[in-house]
Motif scaffolding. Sequence first.
Motif, short mmCIF file in Angstrom:
data_model
loop_
_atom_site.label_atom_id
_atom_site.label_comp_id
_atom_site.label_asym_id
_atom_site.label_seq_id
_atom_site.Cartn_x
_atom_site.Cartn_y
_atom_site.Cartn_z
N MET A 43 0.83 -1.08 0.14
CA MET A 43 -0.10 -0.03 -0.26
C MET A 43 1.02 1.12 0.11
N ILE A 44 0.61 2.06 -1.01
CA ILE A 44 1.08 3.44 -0.96
C ILE A 44 0.42 4.55 -0.07
N ASN A 45 1.40 5.07 0.80
CA ASN A 45 0.74 6.02 1.97
C ASN A 45 0.63 7.36 1.37
N ASN A 46 1.55 7.58 0.38
CA ASN A 46 1.51 9.19 0.11
C ASN A 46 0.78 9.26 -1.33
N ASN A 47 0.19 10.62 -1.29
CA ASN A 47 -0.71 10.74 -2.47
C ASN A 47 -0.03 11.68 -3.27
N ARG A 48 -0.12 11.68 -4.72
CA ARG A 48 0.68 12.37 -5.63
C ARG A 48 0.02 13.91 -5.64
N ASP A 49 -0.97 14.13 -5.11
CA ASP A 49 -1.54 15.58 -5.26
C ASP A 49 -1.12 16.38 -4.00
N LYS A 50 -0.67 15.46 -2.99
CA LYS A 50 -0.43 16.19 -1.47
C LYS A 50 1.06 16.41 -1.51
N ASN A 51 1.83 15.31 -1.70
CA ASN A 51 3.29 15.15 -1.70
C ASN A 51 4.00 14.36 -3.06
N TYR A 52 4.11 14.93 -4.04
CA TYR A 52 4.61 14.21 -4.97
C TYR A 52 5.77 13.74 -4.83
N SER A 53 6.75 14.30 -4.24
CA SER A 53 8.13 13.77 -4.11
C SER A 53 8.30 12.52 -3.18
N GLU A 54 7.39 12.69 -1.87
CA GLU A 54 7.33 11.53 -1.19
C GLU A 54 6.61 10.34 -1.81
N TRP A 55 5.65 10.56 -2.68
CA TRP A 55 5.07 9.43 -3.22
C TRP A 55 6.17 8.78 -4.42
N TYR A 56 6.92 9.70 -4.89
CA TYR A 56 7.93 9.04 -6.03
C TYR A 56 8.90 8.34 -5.25
N ASN A 57 9.26 8.55 -4.11
CA ASN A 57 10.36 7.89 -3.51
C ASN A 57 9.77 6.54 -2.75
N GLU A 58 8.58 6.90 -2.32
CA GLU A 58 7.73 5.35 -1.71
C GLU A 58 7.43 4.34 -2.88
N ILE A 59 7.24 5.02 -3.69
CA ILE A 59 6.88 3.87 -5.08
C ILE A 59 8.14 3.16 -5.31
N ILE A 60 9.34 3.96 -5.41
CA ILE A 60 10.73 3.40 -5.77
C ILE A 60 11.11 2.28 -4.78
N ASN A 61 10.82 2.61 -3.45
CA ASN A 61 11.19 1.70 -2.08
C ASN A 61 10.25 0.68 -2.26
N LYS A 62 8.90 0.75 -2.18
CA LYS A 62 8.07 -0.45 -2.07
C LYS A 62 7.83 -1.34 -3.24
#
Length: 489
Positions: free
Chosen positions: A1-20
């Motif tokens: 499950m991805i916790n970050n949302n693209r619209d709210k925190n794009y950078s954290e969303w990007y990093n989380e996708i790479i990690n998970k």
Amino acid sequence: MINNNRDKNYSEWYNEIINKSGLAEFSGIRGFMVIKPYGYSLWEIIKYELDKILKNSGHKNIYFPILISKSVFSKEKEHNKFFSEGCAIVTHSKIKKYNNKSIIDSESKLKEELIVRPTSESIIWNTYKKWIQSYKDLPVLLNQWGNAVRWEMRTKLFIRTSEFLWQEGHTAHSSKNEAMIEVKKILNIYTDFLKDFMAIPVIRGIKPHIDKFHGSENTYCIEALMQDGKSLQIGTTHFLGQNFSKAFNVKFTNFNGKKEYIWSTSWGMSTRLIGGLIMSHSDDKGLIIPPKIAPIHIVIIPIYDNEEKKNFLIEKISKKLISILSINKLRVKYDDRKMFTPGWKFNEYEIKGIPIRISIGKNEIKEKKVEIFRRDTCNKIYHLLDSRLPKFIIELLNDIQKNIYKKALNRTMKSIIKIDCFNEFKNHINNFGGFILSHWDGTYETGKIIQKKTEATIRCIPFDYGKEEGKCIYSGKYSPQRVIFSKSY
């Protein structure tokens, strides 16, 4: 499950996708990344497909050393001045032990420092002196798969790392016209590759002279728009003119028996492609990977029952389906791990962006059908377990590939706008981003003022939007045509 949302925190969303999703992670050295097995398998497919295209267009692979002597690297002055600021340099050849500590052996200082390759023009042209004597030796069409090192102040996995993997093409020609044809041919190869394999639409153009590759006459580029409205320069080709042949004194005897300097090009794309892929297509559930470059096309997940007889039947049907699909050159994974629930596996493969998920359980066996989940739309489809299933899967993968591109193209086209008022320009770039077609007077000063006030830069002078005279959006001076402005990575 991805916790970050693209619209709210794009950078954290990007990093989380790479990690998970298991693509990559930073190592213990700033700016250097570890590309994990899933990420590297993605790069291998990109490399394999692009390599075939380049070979079919007449280019041959070669490999040059990663270390370049400082004297060789310094010969083309403009090139050296720019790249030397971000170079890694080898000064000593040994480390020794002193009081149980590893220290540099001062006596092993090199007579000449060595540059860790940031790009290979200099070492290649130093070699061309031995290879090229006559027009009969031309053209030279080479490509190198390797790595490069450029110290980066601000790092971002895949997008901006101190070390990156890439391909760099280097060609030598007997005429300016032939070299120009090569530059534009490669730009079109890149454009088609991004569309056909990575489902990424791009804008092609020439870089303004203030932003060209150092050591070139002209730089051509392809720019892709990410989901956050920022532009990513995803590939470049450079017309080097005779700059490097003159710097290294590489001449050839032409058809008329006269000596002249060689014309040349260089060009490249890197692991930045993977960053562009993530930011172009992925959603809040994880990766979305176009089937043509997906490491896994289909994952088959058995839904086990309490009855051993039914489980045996589920496995038998699943393995038969794998065999049939594999014959059709589809990359299939069978996940029969019993320590994870089907729901856990569903989530894992959604994050990894596997294009198709097939579930087989007792209900599917009873009804002689399978549940098919397509990652791009998250829709479920049911199909009979019969001889028509492989053809249906292949057609579905083709449809997924087209749909991913169509979605990215529609988003890009909606984000291209013409603006002639600077205040409107500032408002739009800060609130919406995107590609803005505006006039620019061609001066370095105006470009820098606009960048300082808006963070937007001139991405390229586009090929496909025609020439339209006007007045610069900031200075009001004459402009021969619109350029593409955008915030960028």
